[in-house]
Design an enzyme around this catalytic site. Structure first.
Site, PDB file in Angstrom:
ATOM      1  N   SER A 145       0.828  -1.209   0.000  1.00 49.37           N
ATOM      2  CA  SER A 145       0.000   0.000   0.000  1.00 49.37           C
ATOM      3  C   SER A 145       0.856   1.250   0.000  1.00 49.37           C
ATOM      4  O   SER A 145       1.932   1.285   0.591  1.00 49.37           O
ATOM      5  CB  SER A 145      -0.908   0.036   1.232  1.00 49.37           C
ATOM      6  OG  SER A 145      -1.615   1.267   1.242  1.00 49.37           O
ATOM      7  N   LYS A 175      -4.420  -6.810   3.438  1.00 50.15           N
ATOM      8  CA  LYS A 175      -4.486  -5.681   2.485  1.00 50.15           C
ATOM      9  C   LYS A 175      -5.933  -5.409   2.069  1.00 50.15           C
ATOM     10  O   LYS A 175      -6.338  -4.249   1.925  1.00 50.15           O
ATOM     11  CB  LYS A 175      -3.620  -5.977   1.248  1.00 50.15           C
ATOM     12  CG  LYS A 175      -3.679  -4.903   0.161  1.00 50.15           C
ATOM     13  CD  LYS A 175      -3.150  -3.578   0.661  1.00 50.15           C
ATOM     14  CE  LYS A 175      -3.065  -2.402  -0.273  1.00 50.15           C
ATOM     15  NZ  LYS A 175      -3.873  -2.215  -1.405  1.00 50.15           N
ATOM     16  N   HIS A 230      -7.458  -3.547   4.834  1.00 45.00           N
ATOM     17  CA  HIS A 230      -6.898  -2.188   4.760  1.00 45.00           C
ATOM     18  C   HIS A 230      -7.718  -1.357   3.769  1.00 45.00           C
ATOM     19  O   HIS A 230      -8.110  -0.224   4.054  1.00 45.00           O
ATOM     20  CB  HIS A 230      -5.424  -2.262   4.326  1.00 45.00           C
ATOM     21  CG  HIS A 230      -4.808  -0.956   3.921  1.00 45.00           C
ATOM     22  ND1 HIS A 230      -5.079  -0.333   2.718  1.00 45.00           N
ATOM     23  CD2 HIS A 230      -3.940  -0.132   4.573  1.00 45.00           C
ATOM     24  CE1 HIS A 230      -4.408   0.803   2.642  1.00 45.00           C
ATOM     25  NE2 HIS A 230      -3.704   0.955   3.749  1.00 45.00           N
ATOM     26  N   ASN A 231      -7.992  -1.923   2.617  1.00 46.00           N
ATOM     27  CA  ASN A 231      -8.718  -1.172   1.589  1.00 46.00           C
ATOM     28  C   ASN A 231     -10.176  -0.924   1.983  1.00 46.00           C
ATOM     29  O   ASN A 231     -10.729   0.124   1.660  1.00 46.00           O
ATOM     30  CB  ASN A 231      -8.637  -1.889   0.237  1.00 46.00           C
ATOM     31  CG  ASN A 231      -7.295  -1.639  -0.430  1.00 46.00           C
ATOM     32  OD1 ASN A 231      -6.308  -1.378   0.251  1.00 46.00           O
ATOM     33  ND2 ASN A 231      -7.253  -1.711  -1.739  1.00 46.00           N
TER      34      ASN A 231
END
Ligand code: 6PG
Length: 470
Positions: A130, A184, A187-188
Site C-alpha cells: 500500500s 491488504k 486495509h482497503n
C-alpha cells in the site's frame, strides 16, 4: 550457475518501476522484466540512473540474472495475469525458489496459488503493498503472507524497501497462506470507509455552511494538525480541496464528475465480512455509496422530482464534524480489526493485530497518528477496539457530536451513509437489548424457525395463528 541479482521484478507499470528503483536504491541488484520489451527499454532509458537495475527481455535471460534461490516479485494486474506469469516461469524455476505476488489479489486466489506453488516445490508469498506510486518509490507499507521460509529469503529486502516508522519497518511476516492479501483487503475496506466519511464531512460543510472548496480545505488542514485526525487521507484532502485548476481558475475538485470508481477490494472486504458474520456497516455503506454515485443520470432525473430540504445552519458544525469524523474513522478501524480477528481464527492466520496496526503507521493510505493508540490498545485486548480504556472516554465525548452531525444531515436531506452507519454501529453495540426478539418471532411465524426464551431453557415453536376454518 546463478546471476548476481538479489530479486527480480516482473511487470513494469508504475508500481513495478517504482518498487524496482526503491529496492535498488537500498543497495540491492534488481533484475526487471516486462512482457512488452519496449516498456523495459523506456524504463531503463528514462528512469534508471545509477541504480543497479538489470533489464532482461526473455524469461530465461531474466531468471539467469537471479542468484539462487531465485526471488521473483510479480507486479502485474491482479487476476488472470498472475496465473499466466506463474505458468510462464514455473517450468524454469527450481525447488526452493520464491514467487511473490505484489498486487491486490483476491485472498482465495492466493490460497490456491500458495498450494500450487507448494506442490511444485516453490515458496510463495502474497504481498499486500500500500502507498500508491509514491509509496512504492519512497517506502510503502508491505503486508506479506505465505510461506515463512519464503519470507526469510526476502526479509532484508522488503524491510529495507518499506516505509520506516519510529518503531521499525512497516513490513512484517503476517501469517500463512493468504494472510498478507487478506490484511491488504481489509486495509482497503477501511480506506473506503475513511474516504467516504471525509467526503460526507465535505458535503455537509459545502451544503450547510455553503463554504467554497478551498475554505473547506483549510478546515481539513487544521484537523490534520490534531492528534485524532492527523493522517495521510486528511492531509491529501486538504490539498485536493485547495488545488486551483490552472485552466479555469476554479477549484479543480468542483470540476470533477461525482462518480466514484472502484477496483473491487472494498467490495471484497464487505462481502467477506458478511460471509464471516462480522458487522462492518461503515465499510459496507461506503462501498454502496460508490455504487450509488455511479448512477449519475438517474440521480439527475430523480433530483428534479423532489423539493430540496432546507439545511439548518449550525454554528459549531465544523467542531462537531471533527469529532464525528474521528469516530467514523475509529468505527472503520474497529470493524476492520474485528474482521481480522475473526479471519485469523477462521483461516488460522494467527495474526498479531497490534503488529498489523504498527505496519500501517507509515507508507500506506491508512497511515494516521491514531494508529499509535490502536497499536497499544490491540496489545492489551484484541476485540472491539473502542471498548479499550484508551478509547472509551473519547468515544463517549465524541458521540454527541456524531449524533448532532447526523441529525443535521438527516433533517437537511443530506445523505451521510458512512457517518450514520458508524453512529448506528456504536449505538447498537451499547444496547443490551435489540429488537431481534421480534425478528425471531416473525421467523418462527412464517417458517417455524424456532426461537429461544429469556425465561426458560430450550428451543420453542409457537402456532402463532389460529387455524383457519376450512
Ligand atoms: C493502496 C490502495 C491501492 C488501491 C487503489 C485503488 O493501498 O495503495 O488501496 O491498492 O488499489 O488506491 O483502489 P480503488 O480503485 O478500489 O479505489
Amino acid at each position: 550457475m546463478g546471476g548476481i541479482c538479489d530479486i527480480g521484478i516482473v511487470g513494469l507499470a508504475v508500481m513495478g518501476q517504482n518498487l524496482a528503483l526503491n529496492i535498488a536504491r537500498k543497495g540491492f541488484n534488481v533484475a526487471v522484466f516486462n512482457r512488452t520489451a519496449s516498456r523495459t527499454q523506456d524504463f531503463v532509458k528514462e528512469r534508471v540512473k545509477d541504480e543497479t537495475i538489470f533489464p532482461a527481455y526473455e524469461v530465461e535471460e531474466f531468471l539467469s540474472l537471479l542468484a539462487p534461490p531465485r526471488r521473483v516479485m510479480l507486479m502485474v494486474k491482479a487476476g488472470q495475469p498472475v496465473d499466466d506469469f506463474i505458468q510462464l516461469f514455473a517450468p524454469h524455476l527450481s525447488s526452493g525458489d520464491l514467487i511473490m505476488d505484489g498486487g491486490n489479489s483476491y485472498y482465495r486466489d492466493t490460497d490456491r496459488r500458495t498450494k500450487e506453488a507448494e506442490d511444485k516445490g516453490f515458496f510463495y508469498l502474497g504481498v499486500g503493498i500500500s502507498g500508491g506510486e509514491y509509496g512504492a518509490l519512497h517506502g510503502p507499507s508491505i503486508m506479506p503472507g505465505g510461506h515463512r521460509e519464503g519470507y526469510l529469503m526476502v526479509k532484508d529486502i522488503l524491510e529495507k524497501a518499506a516505509a520506516q516508522a519510529e518503531d521499525g519497518p512497516c513490513c512484517t511476516y503476517l501469517g500463512p497462506g493468504s494472510a498478507g492479501h487478506f490484511v491488504k483487503m481489509v486495509h482497503n475496506g477501511i480506506e473506503y470507509a475513511f474516504m467516504q466519511s471525509i467526503a460526507e464531512c465535505y458535503h455537509l460543510l459545502r451544503e450547510v455552511e455553503e463554504l467554497p472548496a478551498p475554505s473547506i480545505g483549510q478546515i481539513f488542514e487544521e484537523w490534520n494538525k490534531s492528534e485524532d485526525l492527523n493522517s495521510y487521507l486528511v492531509e491529501i484532502t486538504a490539498q485536493v480541496l485547495q488545488y486551483i485548476d490552472p485552466d479555469t481558475g476554479k477549484p479543480l475538485v468542483d470540476l470533477i464528475l461525482d462518480q466514484a470508481e472502484q477496483k473491487g477490494t472494498g467490495k471484497w472486504a464487505s462481502q467477506v465480512a458478511l460471509d464471516l458474520g462480522i458487522p462492518t456497516p461503515t465499510i459496507n455503506q461506503s462501498v454502496i455509496a460508490r455504487n450509488l454515485s455511479s448512477f449519475k443520470e438517474e440521480r439527475k432525473r430523480i433530483s428534479a422530482l423532489f423539493p430540496r430540504e432546507e439545511a439548518e445552519k449550525s454554528d459549531a458544525l465544523s467542531l462537531h464534524l471533527e469529532k464525528a469524523l474521528f469516530l467514523s474513522e475509529l468505527a472503520a478501524f474497529c470493524e476492520g480489526f474485528h474482521m481480522l480477528q475473526e479471519a485469523s481464527s477462521e483461516f488460522s492466520y494467527n495474526l498479531n493485530l497490534s503488529e498489523v496496526a504498527r505496519i500501517w503507521k507509515g507508507g500506506c493510505i491508512l497511515q494516521a497518528r491514531l494508529l499509535n493508540r490502536i497499536q497499544e490498545a490491540l496489545k492489551e485486548e484484541p476485540g472491539l477496539l473502542f471498548t479499550s480504556p484508551l478509547f472509551l472516554e473519547k468515544v463517549k465525548d465524541c458521540l454527541p457530536s456524531l449524533r448532532q452531525a447526523c441529525t443535521l444531515a438527516l433533517r437537511g436531506g443530506i445523505p451521510v451513509p458512512a457517518l450514520s452507519a458508524s453512529l448506528s454501529y456504536f449505538d447498537s453495540w451499547k444496547r443490551e437489548w435489540l429488537p431481534a426478539n421480534l425478528t425471531q418471532a416473525q421467523r418462527d411465524f412464517f417458517g417455524a424457525h424456532t426461537y429461544r426464551r429469556i425465561d426458560r431453557e430450550g428451543v420453542f415453536h409457537t402456532i402463532w395463528q389460529k387455524e383457519e376454518k376450512e
